[in-house]
Design a protein around this motif. Structure first.
Motif, PDB file in Angstrom:
ATOM      1  N   THR A   1       0.821  -1.208   0.000  1.00  0.00           N
ATOM      2  CA  THR A   1       0.000   0.000   0.000  1.00  0.00           C
ATOM      3  C   THR A   1       0.856   1.259   0.000  1.00  0.00           C
ATOM      4  OG1 THR A   1      -0.115   0.106   2.418  1.00  0.00           O
ATOM      5  CG2 THR A   1      -1.797  -1.200   1.301  1.00  0.00           C
ATOM      6  N   ARG A   2       2.165   1.108   0.162  1.00  0.00           N
ATOM      7  CA  ARG A   2       3.012   2.273   0.335  1.00  0.00           C
ATOM      8  C   ARG A   2       3.227   3.046  -0.957  1.00  0.00           C
ATOM      9  NH1 ARG A   2       7.817   4.488  -0.053  1.00  0.00           N
ATOM     10  NH2 ARG A   2       8.725   5.627   1.693  1.00  0.00           N
ATOM     11  N   ASP A   3       3.090   2.379  -2.100  1.00  0.00           N
ATOM     12  CA  ASP A   3       3.500   3.009  -3.342  1.00  0.00           C
ATOM     13  C   ASP A   3       2.352   3.645  -4.124  1.00  0.00           C
ATOM     14  OD1 ASP A   3       2.208   0.727  -4.086  1.00  0.00           O
ATOM     15  OD2 ASP A   3       3.769  -0.027  -5.422  1.00  0.00           O
ATOM     16  N   ILE A   4       1.226   3.915  -3.481  1.00  0.00           N
ATOM     17  CA  ILE A   4       0.089   4.526  -4.161  1.00  0.00           C
ATOM     18  C   ILE A   4       0.130   6.040  -3.945  1.00  0.00           C
ATOM     19  CG2 ILE A   4      -2.403   4.544  -4.473  1.00  0.00           C
ATOM     20  CD1 ILE A   4      -2.521   1.825  -3.148  1.00  0.00           C
TER      21      ILE A   4
ATOM     22  N   GLY B   1      -5.730  15.448  -0.622  1.00  0.00           N
ATOM     23  CA  GLY B   1      -6.779  14.526  -0.179  1.00  0.00           C
ATOM     24  C   GLY B   1      -6.699  13.180  -0.858  1.00  0.00           C
ATOM     25  N   LEU B   2      -6.352  13.141  -2.144  1.00  0.00           N
ATOM     26  CA  LEU B   2      -6.181  11.873  -2.857  1.00  0.00           C
ATOM     27  C   LEU B   2      -5.086  11.038  -2.230  1.00  0.00           C
ATOM     28  CD1 LEU B   2      -6.478  13.212  -6.517  1.00  0.00           C
ATOM     29  CD2 LEU B   2      -8.099  11.653  -5.414  1.00  0.00           C
ATOM     30  N   ALA B   3      -4.011  11.699  -1.797  1.00  0.00           N
ATOM     31  CA  ALA B   3      -2.925  10.982  -1.134  1.00  0.00           C
ATOM     32  C   ALA B   3      -3.390  10.359   0.183  1.00  0.00           C
ATOM     33  CB  ALA B   3      -1.743  11.920  -0.896  1.00  0.00           C
ATOM     34  N   LEU B   4      -4.209  11.099   0.935  1.00  0.00           N
ATOM     35  CA  LEU B   4      -4.757  10.557   2.176  1.00  0.00           C
ATOM     36  C   LEU B   4      -5.661   9.364   1.900  1.00  0.00           C
ATOM     37  CD1 LEU B   4      -5.641  13.839   4.125  1.00  0.00           C
ATOM     38  CD2 LEU B   4      -3.725  12.287   4.548  1.00  0.00           C
ATOM     39  N   MET B   5      -6.448   9.437   0.828  1.00  0.00           N
ATOM     40  CA  MET B   5      -7.283   8.311   0.444  1.00  0.00           C
ATOM     41  C   MET B   5      -6.415   7.102   0.090  1.00  0.00           C
ATOM     42  SD  MET B   5     -10.088  10.367  -1.908  1.00  0.00           S
ATOM     43  CE  MET B   5     -11.217   8.983  -2.121  1.00  0.00           C
ATOM     44  N   ALA B   6      -5.306   7.350  -0.624  1.00  0.00           N
ATOM     45  CA  ALA B   6      -4.415   6.248  -1.003  1.00  0.00           C
ATOM     46  C   ALA B   6      -3.773   5.614   0.215  1.00  0.00           C
ATOM     47  CB  ALA B   6      -3.338   6.774  -1.964  1.00  0.00           C
TER      48      ALA B   6
END
Length: 449
Positions: A5-8, A441-446
């Motif tokens: 999950t780290r690379d999203i 926000g997209l990064a937080l979702m990822a």
């Protein structure tokens, strides 16, 4: 082995600007890192222009074509000498606005046919490579933003068509796993990271081509824990395919085009006819289409109109000459920047002056905020209708909304802010980072995926 999950990353591919962010998993604190883009003049920026500049070497044997995007694309374009016979340049902008256009499958550049997805993929590839360099791992997976309604989309099928085209461009750019999320929902995640209590929040996301609204419940106990990821509870979405670009177009139409001959007429068979067809000036209104006027047929038509005006000693001769200069020397970006400066100045003052200074052309025109607000009144009405429709469809009264969170450059226009302060009161309206809140926000979702 790296946590899968780290690379999203989160990537906001916008009509005018794009930004990229990465958040550590929530178990590791979820700290967000914005990807920076270096500037040739020094320093860097967290938003990259969503443009593509292509340049061809004319005297090389095979006439190779080079491509640049973002800040580098702007710098190469501005450095290009339009008078030189050594190179040809082509600036392409606002591609996101055409994702839903089924008739636009591609375009010809320097005699070569490019698919529409090829051009979008060029921009996305450079965003991916820059993110990989900045973050220290090869970026392959992303949560990408998309508007509630793509520009030009009339229904769900149009939206699906646009999203599929965007997905194909991401895949061509080297992304192996792409999930799409509504841009106002992503902005809600950015806002939620700043609150300590449960709230009913209205998000207004103003891009270059779209305006999107979402109503959500946010806060510590407001997440939907029936899902695996504790997603935010989205009560409703609405959107309309207009925003900053439409405001710019109004300024061009009402302030600039008249100085370039749009209102000039000639007498033919006793009738008043425009000296030049309206479609010429329509291409000026959208700064990403101005370069489309640089064809032999169009340039011949403009020069012929200038000659006729000169022969008659007509006053529009100088206006047409100025128009030819703008088109011939591809001054679309400079024109747009001047329009942007006027729009920003009108957000702080009651009047402003449009100034375009180039080596071969100088234009000046005064405008008041009242004039500007009158020009954009149709767009303001459509935004208001979309917002009121969301409140009506969700059954939420304005006084039930705890906070209004606005993001995007157009949200700073006073007439736009009045849409919200008149309904919710000024104390409940606040702004986020104009160009990076969605990516954040997209990064937080990822990170929570």
């Amino acid at each position: 082995m790296q946590n899968e999950t780290r690379d999203i990353i989160g990537i906001d591919f916008g009509t005018t600007n794009s930004s990229v962010a990465f958040a550590a998993p929530q178990s590791q604190g979820g700290q967000v890192q914005m990807v920076s883009f270096p500037l040739a003049a020094g320093g860097d920026t967290f938003s990259s222009r969503s443009l593509l500049y292509l340049e061809r070497q004319m005297h090389a044997a095979r006439k190779p074509v080079s491509a640049w995007t973002g800040p580098q694309g702007i710098e190469k374009y501005l450095a290009h000498d339009s008078f030189s016979d050594e190179t040809q340049g082509r600036l392409i902008q606002s591609l996101k606005s055409y994702l839903s256009a089924r008739t636009l499958t591609g375009t010809e550049i320097f005699g070569k046919q490019y698919r529409f997805e090829d051009l979008v993929a060029r921009i996305l590839t450079n965003l991916r490579l820059r993110a990989s360099e900045a973050l220290g791992f090869e970026v392959k997976r992303a949560i990408a933003g998309r508007p509630v309604m793509f520009v030009g989309a009339d229904n769900d099928d149009d939206n699906a068509f646009a999203e599929n085209r965007l997905r194909a461009a991401f895949e061509q750019a080297g992304f192996t796993d792409v999930t799409f999320a509504m841009e106002p929902v992503a902005a809600a995640y950015a806002y939620e990271s700043t609150v300590q209590r449960d709230e009913l929040v209205l998000i207004g996301d103003f891009g270059g081509g779209t305006t999107d609204f979402s109503l959500l419940r946010v806060g510590p106990s407001a997440r939907n824990w029936n899902t695996n990821r504790g997603e935010l509870q989205v009560l409703g979405n609405s959107g309309v395919g207009i925003a900053g670009d439409a405001f710019d177009a109004r300024i061009v139409r009402r302030l600039i085009s008249p100085a370039l001959g749009s209102e000039s007429v000639a007498i033919s068979a006793g009738k008043k006819l425009p000296v030049l067809p309206a479609w010429v000036y329509a291409n000026l209104e959208r700064w990403h289409t101005l370069s489309f006027l640089r064809t032999h047929t169009t340039m011949d038509m403009l020069r012929m109109a200038e000659k006729r005006a000169a022969a008659k000693k007509a006053p529009e001769r100088e206006q047409i000459a100025s128009l030819i200069t703008i088109v011939e020397h591809d001054l679309g970006y400079r024109l747009h920047q001047a329009v942007q400066r006027v729009k920003v100045e009108l957000s702080h003052h009651d009047q402003a002056e449009f100034v375009l200074n180039a080596d071969m052309l100088h234009l000046r025109a005064a405008v008041t905020r009242a004039q500007f607000e009158e020009w954009i009144s149709p767009e303001l009405e459509r935004m208001s209708e979309s917002l009121d429709g969301l409140l009506r469809d969700t059954g939420i009264a304005a006084n039930q909304v705890d906070r209004v969170f606005l993001t995007g450059g157009t949200s700073l226009v006073p007439a736009v802010r009045r849409i919200f302060t008149s309904r919710f009161g000024g104390n409940r309206v606040q702004s986020g980072e104009a160009f990076t809140s969605v990516a954040y926000g997209l990064a937080l979702m990822a990170a929570g995926k």
